[in-house]
Design a protein around this motif. Structure first.
Motif, PDB file in Angstrom:
ATOM      1  N   CYS A 289      -1.560  -0.985   1.813  1.00 34.78           N
ATOM      2  CA  CYS A 289      -2.413   0.011   1.148  1.00 34.78           C
ATOM      3  C   CYS A 289      -3.807  -0.577   0.933  1.00 34.78           C
ATOM      4  CB  CYS A 289      -1.769   0.376  -0.179  1.00 34.78           C
ATOM      5  SG  CYS A 289      -2.909   1.003  -1.414  1.00 34.78           S
TER       6      CYS A 289
ATOM      7  N   CYS B 220       0.603   5.540  -0.880  1.00 35.12           N
ATOM      8  CA  CYS B 220       1.067   4.387  -1.666  1.00 35.12           C
ATOM      9  C   CYS B 220       1.710   4.889  -2.956  1.00 35.12           C
ATOM     10  CB  CYS B 220      -0.118   3.473  -1.973  1.00 35.12           C
ATOM     11  SG  CYS B 220       0.271   2.126  -3.093  1.00 35.12           S
TER      12      CYS B 220
ATOM     13  N   GLY C 254      -5.764   0.007  -1.463  1.00 30.56           N
ATOM     14  CA  GLY C 254      -6.042  -0.220  -2.876  1.00 30.56           C
ATOM     15  C   GLY C 254      -5.375  -1.476  -3.383  1.00 30.56           C
ATOM     16  N   CYS C 255      -4.017  -1.529  -3.269  1.00 29.61           N
ATOM     17  CA  CYS C 255      -3.297  -2.631  -3.893  1.00 29.61           C
ATOM     18  C   CYS C 255      -2.768  -3.641  -2.888  1.00 29.61           C
ATOM     19  CB  CYS C 255      -2.140  -2.088  -4.729  1.00 29.61           C
ATOM     20  SG  CYS C 255      -0.908  -1.231  -3.744  1.00 29.61           S
TER      21      CYS C 255
ATOM     22  N   ARG D  32       1.759   3.426  -5.743  1.00 29.55           N
ATOM     23  CA  ARG D  32       0.939   3.107  -6.908  1.00 29.55           C
ATOM     24  C   ARG D  32      -0.423   3.816  -6.882  1.00 29.55           C
ATOM     25  NH1 ARG D  32       0.138  -3.182  -8.085  1.00 29.55           N
ATOM     26  NH2 ARG D  32       2.387  -3.225  -7.828  1.00 29.55           N
ATOM     27  N   CYS D  33      -1.035   3.862  -5.685  1.00 33.14           N
ATOM     28  CA  CYS D  33      -2.430   4.326  -5.617  1.00 33.14           C
ATOM     29  C   CYS D  33      -2.590   5.745  -5.090  1.00 33.14           C
ATOM     30  CB  CYS D  33      -3.255   3.406  -4.729  1.00 33.14           C
ATOM     31  SG  CYS D  33      -2.957   1.676  -4.980  1.00 33.14           S
TER      32      CYS D  33
END
Ligand SMILES: [Zn+2]
Length: 420
Positions: A44, A83, A46-47, A85-86
């Motif tokens: 991802c 993702c 982002g993370c 999380r994101c």
């Protein structure tokens, strides 16, 4: 074409394999190297966590290091991943910064090259446009600057640099222990100097400063006194010596040019010879200087007095400096050299800043070499509008971080840096 496995090995991007290579028969044709990620899980943007949930793909290209005479374009179908999380994010590719159009390793090459050749030259060398090369250089320098440790120098320099026509001044803040530029602002007012000292230095850095090397420019002295009350001011030796040379030059004018035609002819064209230091004058020039002194004893006296001023910086204690200056002024008596007497008064007024050198031996040579480097860089970058870029280039030029093959290798194989 060799096997795909060989090509993957040559390309050397961990986690990616070569799918196909397209080019034409020309010896210098551009190669389109299509690559694909190993495995089906994509990190991802982002993370960085990998996921297999792909929403869509989009083909992107990056310029990369050349293969022999062939410029290389990498082609990769970048995923948009979902993702946990994101949310929906663009896939992270390890070999390039987000949004960059060149790979990180090419960026490093361009960045290093740009420090020793014009951007246009580096752009041609790497087969990219000028704009791409300039952006790559800026990213490279910014990355280098961010990763550096923050130093806390004991001695800093606050100096003015005069550039170009029409009184354009810059104020420069430098670390004179390590010989590096710290910040640069246009103008030389007290407000500018105060802004430099407060904004370019952290509170910790300010606390570590014991001495500021500067010239006798009043606004700077005020700013230093207000922002760094505990630091002492040391006057830059070369500025003091400039005043001494100006006094000597005035004596020359007085003795030759205002003393009739015969003397004037004698002293013509000797200005630069006279302003040179005795130890740097050799051979026939030295004889020329001696002839000049035989013709005029007062000029000789003034020259000797100027030469002696160097000794102000050889004493270990402040009373020693004061004694020397008193002796120097006494030697002026009965000489009828009003210019040198004025110089003596000037030195007396500034004796604190001169004698402070006893306690804070600032490296004057470093101060001079920083100034020379700044002038050279500003001359080369005369068209540069980007202030941040100019500062980064100055920092690089004065820090010169590449001193060995190992330093160079470290720059060319710089590891990716993510915000998380
Ligand atoms: Zn994520």
């Amino acid at each position: 074409m060799g096997s795909r496995r060989d090509c993957t090995w040559i390309l050397g991007l961990p986690g990616f394999r070569v799918e196909s290579i397209v080019g034409n028969d020309a010896a210098t044709s551009r190669l389109s190297v299509r690559i694909e990620r190993l495995g089906r899980r994509y990190p991802c943007g982002g993370c960085g966590r990998r996921t297999g949930r792909v929403r869509s793909t989009k083909e992107r290209t990056w310029d990369d290091l050349p293969w022999a005479a062939h410029p290389v374009t990498l082609v990769y179908r970048q995923r948009r991943v979902d993702c946990r999380r994101c949310g929906i994010r663009i896939e992270r590719v390890e070999f390039a910064d987000a949004k960059a159009r060149v790979t990180r390793r090419l960026r490093q090459q361009i960045g290093v090259d740009c420090q020793s050749m014009p951007t246009s030259h580096a752009a041609v060398r790497h087969g990219v446009s000028w704009g791409k090369a300039r952006r790559a250089e800026k990213a490279f320098l910014g990355d280098w600057d961010r990763r550096r440790i923050t130093r806390q120098p004991r001695h800093i320099g606050l100096d003015e640099i005069h550039r170009g026509k029409g009184q354009r001044f810059w104020s420069v803040l430098s670390d004179v222990v390590h010989g590096e530029v710290m910040d640069l602002r246009q103008d030389r007012s007290e407000a500018t100097a105060t802004a430099l000292l407060t904004e370019a230095l952290t509170a910790r850095q300010r606390g570590a400063i014991t001495a500021v090397c500067t010239d006798m420019h009043r606004p700077y002295l005020n700013a230093v006194g207000a922002v760094l009350p505990r630091a002492e001011t040391v006057f830059d030796k070369f500025h003091v010596l400039q005043h001494a040379s100006a006094a000597l030059d005035e004596v020359r004018r007085q003795e030759f040019f205002r003393a009739g035609a015969i003397m004037r002819e004698h002293g013509r064209g000797k200005r630069w010879l006279l302003l040179r230091r005795w130890k740097t004058v050799r051979g026939s020039k030295r004889r020329e200087l001696q002839a000049l002194f035989t013709a005029n004893r007062r000029l000789f006296k003034a020259y000797v007095l100027r030469e002696q001023i160097d000794r102000l910086w050889t004493y270990k204690t402040r009373p020693g400096v004061l004694n020397f200056l008193n002796g120097w002024i006494n030697a002026l008596r009965w000489q009828r050299l009003p210019e040198m007497e004025r110089l003596g008064e000037f030195l007396f007024r500034h004796i604190d800043g001169i004698a402070a050198y006893c306690d804070h031996p600032v490296r004057f040579g470093v101060v001079e070499s920083i100034n020379t480097t700044i002038k050279a860089v500003l001359r080369r970058a005369r068209g540069m509008r980007d202030e941040r870029m100019r500062l980064l280039k100055l920092k690089w030029a004065t820090a010169h971080p590449i001193r060995s093959a190992r330093d160079l290798a470290a720059f060319l194989t710089a590891q990716p840096q993510y915000s998380n």
